[in-house]
Design a protein around this motif. Structure first.
Motif, PDB file in Angstrom:
ATOM      1  N   SER A  55       0.841  -1.193   0.000  1.00  0.00           N
ATOM      2  CA  SER A  55       0.000   0.000   0.000  1.00  0.00           C
ATOM      3  C   SER A  55       0.885   1.254   0.000  1.00  0.00           C
ATOM      4  O   SER A  55       2.055   1.210   0.407  1.00  0.00           O
ATOM      5  N   HIS A  87      -7.611  -5.581   0.017  1.00  0.00           N
ATOM      6  CA  HIS A  87      -8.249  -4.359  -0.488  1.00  0.00           C
ATOM      7  C   HIS A  87      -9.157  -3.846   0.619  1.00  0.00           C
ATOM      8  O   HIS A  87      -9.385  -4.538   1.608  1.00  0.00           O
ATOM      9  N   ARG A  88      -9.647  -2.631   0.452  1.00  0.00           N
ATOM     10  CA  ARG A  88     -10.379  -2.017   1.557  1.00  0.00           C
ATOM     11  C   ARG A  88     -11.802  -1.631   1.158  1.00  0.00           C
ATOM     12  O   ARG A  88     -12.114  -1.470  -0.018  1.00  0.00           O
ATOM     13  N   THR A  98     -12.673  -3.075  14.810  1.00  0.00           N
ATOM     14  CA  THR A  98     -12.479  -3.120  13.364  1.00  0.00           C
ATOM     15  C   THR A  98     -12.553  -4.553  12.845  1.00  0.00           C
ATOM     16  O   THR A  98     -12.541  -5.529  13.613  1.00  0.00           O
ATOM     17  N   THR A 132      -8.847   5.393  -3.061  1.00  0.00           N
ATOM     18  CA  THR A 132      -9.623   5.725  -1.868  1.00  0.00           C
ATOM     19  C   THR A 132     -10.880   6.502  -2.244  1.00  0.00           C
ATOM     20  O   THR A 132     -10.802   7.502  -2.968  1.00  0.00           O
ATOM     21  N   ARG A 160      -2.535  -3.801   9.389  1.00  0.00           N
ATOM     22  CA  ARG A 160      -3.424  -4.275   8.334  1.00  0.00           C
ATOM     23  C   ARG A 160      -3.122  -5.718   7.939  1.00  0.00           C
ATOM     24  O   ARG A 160      -2.999  -6.027   6.754  1.00  0.00           O
ATOM     25  N   VAL A 182     -12.204  -1.200   8.404  1.00  0.00           N
ATOM     26  CA  VAL A 182     -11.501  -2.420   8.013  1.00  0.00           C
ATOM     27  C   VAL A 182     -10.303  -2.688   8.909  1.00  0.00           C
ATOM     28  O   VAL A 182     -10.072  -3.813   9.339  1.00  0.00           O
ATOM     29  N   HIS A 183      -9.531  -1.649   9.220  1.00  0.00           N
ATOM     30  CA  HIS A 183      -8.310  -1.845  10.018  1.00  0.00           C
ATOM     31  C   HIS A 183      -8.168  -0.737  11.052  1.00  0.00           C
ATOM     32  O   HIS A 183      -8.716   0.361  10.890  1.00  0.00           O
ATOM     33  N   ASP A 201     -14.665   1.389   2.656  1.00  0.00           N
ATOM     34  CA  ASP A 201     -14.850   2.482   3.598  1.00  0.00           C
ATOM     35  C   ASP A 201     -15.644   1.990   4.809  1.00  0.00           C
ATOM     36  O   ASP A 201     -16.438   1.047   4.705  1.00  0.00           O
ATOM     37  N   LYS A 202     -15.458   2.657   5.929  1.00  0.00           N
ATOM     38  CA  LYS A 202     -16.128   2.257   7.165  1.00  0.00           C
ATOM     39  C   LYS A 202     -17.635   2.136   6.975  1.00  0.00           C
ATOM     40  O   LYS A 202     -18.255   1.168   7.443  1.00  0.00           O
ATOM     41  N   ILE A 229      -5.059  -7.741   4.921  1.00  0.00           N
ATOM     42  CA  ILE A 229      -5.961  -6.878   4.155  1.00  0.00           C
ATOM     43  C   ILE A 229      -5.448  -6.690   2.726  1.00  0.00           C
ATOM     44  O   ILE A 229      -4.415  -6.067   2.493  1.00  0.00           O
ATOM     45  N   ILE A 248     -15.416  -8.468   1.062  1.00  0.00           N
ATOM     46  CA  ILE A 248     -13.982  -8.208   1.144  1.00  0.00           C
ATOM     47  C   ILE A 248     -13.277  -9.547   1.330  1.00  0.00           C
ATOM     48  O   ILE A 248     -13.769 -10.421   2.038  1.00  0.00           O
TER      49      ILE A 248
END
Length: 325
Positions: free
Chosen positions: A28, A134-135, A109, A237, A129, A99-100, A137-138, A132, A144
């Motif tokens: 990342s 890929h992510r 999380t 993002t 992370r 996610v993290h 959003d909250k 992880i 995932i």
């Protein structure tokens, strides 16, 4: 430990961190910036800043140290697991769950929950992370995939980078689109004045931005709203949210990119307007859901396909629009 050496063979105006991420897509950008800050990335044997502009002939050495033992606490939080084996876990993440861990959100999380469920996770994402790939959003729900081994992590990220993995989202947006299908190809970077947001960057010579491509297809139209399927070709993002806002159709309920500032169309009756406002107000985040995930298993190479139903709050709003819109 990983060690990589690159010699820049072309004229380029790219930042050092961007150049490294482009050549090591399983890392990342934030992780690469951390490596640079800690001296694990050198240019011509010298430490540079992440924003250093690489030049033809530069020799870039990258060392990726062994991941530190995780210090993130495991928490017994229920998970909606659609698939699991010795290499991967596919999860339907709920809204409201980051996610993290990150500053201000060190617990509750997805990573905290996974650590309680599974002790073995890929270390490529770093201490914060693990696993992880890929992510989300909250406040975006949906599918995932998490890697248990470093090899699985690398293979999955390569699929995302090469666009052989498919990630599709359902998005309810404001307004009635004029298109049935569209491709939004607009670079995304940090907002020039509001660093908490992302934005489409038109002046890429002045501001850092990365290629971003979203394919949109109309699923249904309602009065004042459109239900879209969004397919990610890249994974920036807030990409779908930024692109939908950029084309004038922000995602309903999105508090950052204009999705909460629209008024309900006056073509609805007063009672209907009140009902709509109540349904939109009860959304737990933006009306965006990762409903489909398709990829090759990193070990067996079997093509796997997963679907996740819409969350109840988003489904209730769409059902109302189907009846009244």
């Amino acid at each position: 430990m990983e060690e990589h050496t690159f010699v820049v063979e072309e004229d380029t105006d790219r930042r050092l961190d961007v150049y490294v991420v482009d050549h090591l897509p399983h890392l990342s950008r934030s992780f690469v910036q951390k490596l640079i800050a800690e001296g694990y990335v050198t240019v011509n044997s010298a430490i540079q800043r992440p924003g250093y502009k690489v030049r033809r002939g530069d020799r870039i050495d990258v060392t990726v140290p062994q991941p530190e033992p995780t210090t993130i606490s495991a928490q017994d939080i229920p998970l909606d697991i659609l698939y699991e084996d010795d290499y991967i876990i596919v999860i339907n993440k709920p809204k409201g769950m980051a996610v993290h861990p990150a500053p201000g959100s060190w617990s509750g999380t997805l990573v905290n929950a996974i650590l309680a469920h599974c002790s073995q996770l890929s270390g490529i994402g770093g201490v914060e992370r693990p696993g992880i790939v890929h992510r989300l959003d909250k406040d975006t729900s949906g599918l995932i995939v998490v890697a248990k081994t470093d090899q699985a992590h690398r293979v999955l990220q390569q699929q995302i980078q090469k666009r052989t993995a498919e990630r599709k989202y359902t998005a309810l947006v404001w307004g009635e689109t004029k298109f049935n299908e569209a491709v939004v190809e607009a670079p995304i970077g940090r907002h020039p004045t509001d660093r908490q947001k992302m934005a489409v960057i038109k002046d890429t010579s002045r501001y850092t931005a990365r290629e971003a491509i979203t394919r949109l297809k109309v699923l249904e139209r309602f009065r004042g709203f459109t239900l879209l399927e969004a397919k990610l070709e890249t994974g920036r993002t807030h990409q779908i949210r930024v692109h939908c806002s950029f084309i004038g159709h922000p995602v309903v309920g999105d508090p950052v990119y204009g999705g909460t500032k629209r008024a309900v169309p006056q073509t609805y009756s007063k009672l209907q307007q009140q009902e709509l406002e109540q349904l939109i107000g009860s959304l737990q985040g933006q009306a965006l859901h990762a409903h489909s995930l398709v990829f090759e298993h990193p070990v067996t190479l079997e093509r796997l396909s997963f679907e996740a139903p819409l969350p109840p709050d988003m489904q209730a709003l769409i059902d109302w629009l189907r009846k009244n819109g």
